[in-house]
Design a protein around this motif. Sequence first.
Motif, PDB file in Angstrom:
ATOM      1  N   ASN A  60       0.883  -1.167   0.000  1.00  0.00           N
ATOM      2  CA  ASN A  60       0.000   0.000   0.000  1.00  0.00           C
ATOM      3  C   ASN A  60       0.923   1.219   0.000  1.00  0.00           C
ATOM      4  O   ASN A  60       1.590   1.503   1.005  1.00  0.00           O
ATOM      5  N   LEU A 114      -4.365  11.332  -0.150  1.00  0.00           N
ATOM      6  CA  LEU A 114      -4.720  11.002   1.243  1.00  0.00           C
ATOM      7  C   LEU A 114      -3.595  11.396   2.193  1.00  0.00           C
ATOM      8  O   LEU A 114      -3.844  11.924   3.277  1.00  0.00           O
ATOM      9  N   LYS A 160     -11.045   3.013  -7.387  1.00  0.00           N
ATOM     10  CA  LYS A 160     -12.222   2.861  -6.522  1.00  0.00           C
ATOM     11  C   LYS A 160     -13.351   3.731  -7.088  1.00  0.00           C
ATOM     12  O   LYS A 160     -13.098   4.842  -7.561  1.00  0.00           O
ATOM     13  N   ASP A 185     -12.130  13.869  -2.720  1.00  0.00           N
ATOM     14  CA  ASP A 185     -12.548  14.903  -1.766  1.00  0.00           C
ATOM     15  C   ASP A 185     -11.413  15.866  -1.423  1.00  0.00           C
ATOM     16  O   ASP A 185     -11.627  16.845  -0.705  1.00  0.00           O
ATOM     17  N   ASN A 234     -17.492   0.109  -2.229  1.00  0.00           N
ATOM     18  CA  ASN A 234     -16.500   1.041  -2.758  1.00  0.00           C
ATOM     19  C   ASN A 234     -15.115   0.390  -2.898  1.00  0.00           C
ATOM     20  O   ASN A 234     -14.153   1.075  -3.173  1.00  0.00           O
ATOM     21  N   ASP A 287      -4.093  -5.179   1.159  1.00  0.00           N
ATOM     22  CA  ASP A 287      -4.264  -4.458   2.414  1.00  0.00           C
ATOM     23  C   ASP A 287      -5.674  -4.816   2.850  1.00  0.00           C
ATOM     24  O   ASP A 287      -6.641  -4.282   2.325  1.00  0.00           O
ATOM     25  N   ARG A 290      -1.223   9.148  14.256  1.00  0.00           N
ATOM     26  CA  ARG A 290      -2.274  10.109  13.893  1.00  0.00           C
ATOM     27  C   ARG A 290      -2.641  10.899  15.149  1.00  0.00           C
ATOM     28  O   ARG A 290      -2.216  10.548  16.248  1.00  0.00           O
ATOM     29  N   ASP A 341       2.975   4.673   4.952  1.00  0.00           N
ATOM     30  CA  ASP A 341       2.732   4.209   6.323  1.00  0.00           C
ATOM     31  C   ASP A 341       2.650   2.681   6.369  1.00  0.00           C
ATOM     32  O   ASP A 341       2.662   2.089   7.444  1.00  0.00           O
TER      33      ASP A 341
HETATM   34  P1  NDP Z   1     -12.192   3.658   3.673  1.00  0.00           P
HETATM   35  O1  NDP Z   1     -12.847   3.780   5.002  1.00  0.00           O
HETATM   36  O2  NDP Z   1     -11.937   2.284   3.188  1.00  0.00           O
HETATM   37  O3  NDP Z   1     -10.828   4.447   3.773  1.00  0.00           O
HETATM   38  C1  NDP Z   1     -10.322   5.178   2.696  1.00  0.00           C
HETATM   39  C2  NDP Z   1      -8.891   5.489   2.964  1.00  0.00           C
HETATM   40  O4  NDP Z   1      -8.723   6.192   4.183  1.00  0.00           O
HETATM   41  C3  NDP Z   1      -8.089   4.241   3.031  1.00  0.00           C
HETATM   42  O5  NDP Z   1      -7.132   4.300   2.013  1.00  0.00           O
HETATM   43  C4  NDP Z   1      -7.521   4.238   4.424  1.00  0.00           C
HETATM   44  O6  NDP Z   1      -6.160   3.833   4.456  1.00  0.00           O
HETATM   45  C5  NDP Z   1      -7.616   5.641   4.902  1.00  0.00           C
HETATM   46  N1  NDP Z   1      -7.834   5.727   6.363  1.00  0.00           N
HETATM   47  C6  NDP Z   1      -8.085   4.726   7.223  1.00  0.00           C
HETATM   48  N2  NDP Z   1      -8.213   5.170   8.474  1.00  0.00           N
HETATM   49  C7  NDP Z   1      -8.031   6.486   8.409  1.00  0.00           C
HETATM   50  C8  NDP Z   1      -8.030   7.521   9.378  1.00  0.00           C
HETATM   51  N3  NDP Z   1      -8.257   7.264  10.664  1.00  0.00           N
HETATM   52  N4  NDP Z   1      -7.813   8.776   8.957  1.00  0.00           N
HETATM   53  C9  NDP Z   1      -7.589   9.048   7.671  1.00  0.00           C
HETATM   54  N5  NDP Z   1      -7.578   8.105   6.701  1.00  0.00           N
HETATM   55  C10 NDP Z   1      -7.801   6.851   7.068  1.00  0.00           C
HETATM   56  O7  NDP Z   1     -12.957   4.531   2.599  1.00  0.00           O
HETATM   57  P2  NDP Z   1     -14.121   4.194   1.597  1.00  0.00           P
HETATM   58  O8  NDP Z   1     -13.603   3.507   0.410  1.00  0.00           O
HETATM   59  O9  NDP Z   1     -15.264   3.590   2.314  1.00  0.00           O
HETATM   60  O10 NDP Z   1     -14.496   5.647   1.128  1.00  0.00           O
HETATM   61  C11 NDP Z   1     -14.837   6.639   2.018  1.00  0.00           C
HETATM   62  C12 NDP Z   1     -14.959   7.931   1.273  1.00  0.00           C
HETATM   63  O11 NDP Z   1     -15.469   7.688  -0.049  1.00  0.00           O
HETATM   64  C13 NDP Z   1     -15.903   8.898   1.912  1.00  0.00           C
HETATM   65  O12 NDP Z   1     -15.140   9.856   2.554  1.00  0.00           O
HETATM   66  C14 NDP Z   1     -16.684   9.471   0.752  1.00  0.00           C
HETATM   67  O13 NDP Z   1     -16.130  10.685   0.374  1.00  0.00           O
HETATM   68  C15 NDP Z   1     -16.478   8.569  -0.387  1.00  0.00           C
HETATM   69  N6  NDP Z   1     -17.685   7.809  -0.732  1.00  0.00           N
HETATM   70  C16 NDP Z   1     -18.690   8.418  -1.422  1.00  0.00           C
HETATM   71  C17 NDP Z   1     -19.812   7.720  -1.775  1.00  0.00           C
HETATM   72  C18 NDP Z   1     -20.878   8.392  -2.509  1.00  0.00           C
HETATM   73  O14 NDP Z   1     -21.917   7.802  -2.774  1.00  0.00           O
HETATM   74  N7  NDP Z   1     -20.646   9.609  -2.907  1.00  0.00           N
HETATM   75  C19 NDP Z   1     -19.978   6.302  -1.441  1.00  0.00           C
HETATM   76  C20 NDP Z   1     -18.886   5.761  -0.722  1.00  0.00           C
HETATM   77  C21 NDP Z   1     -17.789   6.504  -0.396  1.00  0.00           C
HETATM   78  P3  NDP Z   1      -5.691   2.354   4.937  1.00  0.00           P
HETATM   79  O15 NDP Z   1      -6.401   1.360   4.103  1.00  0.00           O
HETATM   80  O16 NDP Z   1      -4.222   2.431   4.722  1.00  0.00           O
HETATM   81  O17 NDP Z   1      -6.048   2.239   6.393  1.00  0.00           O
END
Ligand code: NDP
Length: 318
Positions: free
Chosen positions: A30, A36, A100, A107, A144, A215, A258, A304
């Motif tokens: 990853n 991000l 994805k 965002d 997603n 991952d 974090r 990370d």
């Molecule tokens: P995830 O919850 O799977 O996480 C997305 C990324 O955030 C991962 O790459 C992850 O990294 C990282 N992450 C994990 N923990 C944290 C943390 N504590 N702080 C910051 N980043 C972190 O995301 P989704 O795929 O479910 O998508 C979420 C986003 O997608 C929403 O914010 C939204 O904007 C968008 N979305 C929009 C939809 C719509 O209909 N418009 C539908 C679905 C999502 P790692 O894997 O390394 O932990």
Amino acid sequence: DRPPRFHRKFTHVSDGSSAPSSTIRVMQWNILAQALGEGLDSFVRCPLEALSWSHRKYLILEEILTYRPHILCLQEVDHYYDTLQPVLAGLGYSGNFCPKPWSPCLDVEGNNGPDGCALFFDQSRFEFLDSMNLRLSAMRIPTNQVAVVTMLRCRSTGRCFCIAVTHLKARSGWEWLRSAQGSDLLRHLQNLVQRQAGSQTGAPTSDIPLVICGDFNAVPSEEVYRRFTASPLGLDSAYKKLSQDGLTEPEYTTWKIRPTGECCTTLDYIWYTQDSLRVDAVLDMPTEEQIGPDRLPSFSYPSDHLSLVCDFNFKEKE
Ligand code: NDP
Ligand code: CA
């Protein structure tokens, strides 16, 4: 006076010997999406300069070039078309990318497009047979999260195998979703391996070897991990070979700080078919001292998550 790169060594874990020409080196990594890392992750102990793409892209490529994997499975790729694909094509790799559907990168202001999974393979070692991009479902509802699944034939041995890369849903509270996504991926792979075996050779299912990199965002005690261990595909996790007893996952594959605190945990895996593949070597993990007090990412390491690298060979057919 930047800190040095990690010096990691391969641990040889089998007593079988194989020609180097038939060894398949796989990297799971990853790489941390640029959008991000700079935008949403809040790595509080990492200087912003170390997070810049102009700095990180060289470290990412250096990591790949240090180990020269024949197959490269990456998550959080948001510089596929402008950087990774062209650079790696120049090094002899062919790639597939699956973004994805609703990447959180979109965002972030000034983003470079959606992040996703990418799978690269060394064209001199493998003949391309087929590749597909999957959107993982949970109880038939599309999610997603995605996977890339590629079928290759090894030019030196003539043997076919299937390699997949995925990135499951992050964060606590979503254990059920990861489990459902993992089951969906296993179902797809089982269909694929069965169909291919039936149509091409008539051989039983277990004859098409599988490697699944990801991952998983899941620790080894989670349900999705148990599902992979217990699946009828006969999978095992390669990095257990690094432990003394050969049965324990590493202590960490990601280590970051974090605002909510330190996170040192095992989330990344390389699964393989035990019946048809043997793990010959595993790249060890850097020590806590090497990683340093500010953890990851850092000036010496661009993500990370640590890369997982191991060498496979086909077992002799019985
Ligand atoms: P995830 O919850 O799977 O996480 C997305 C990324 O955030 C991962 O790459 C992850 O990294 C990282 N992450 C994990 N923990 C944290 C943390 N504590 N702080 C910051 N980043 C972190 O995301 P989704 O795929 O479910 O998508 C979420 C986003 O997608 C929403 O914010 C939204 O904007 C968008 N979305 C929009 C939809 C719509 O209909 N418009 C539908 C679905 C999502 P790692 O894997 O390394 O932990
Ligand atoms: Ca991440």
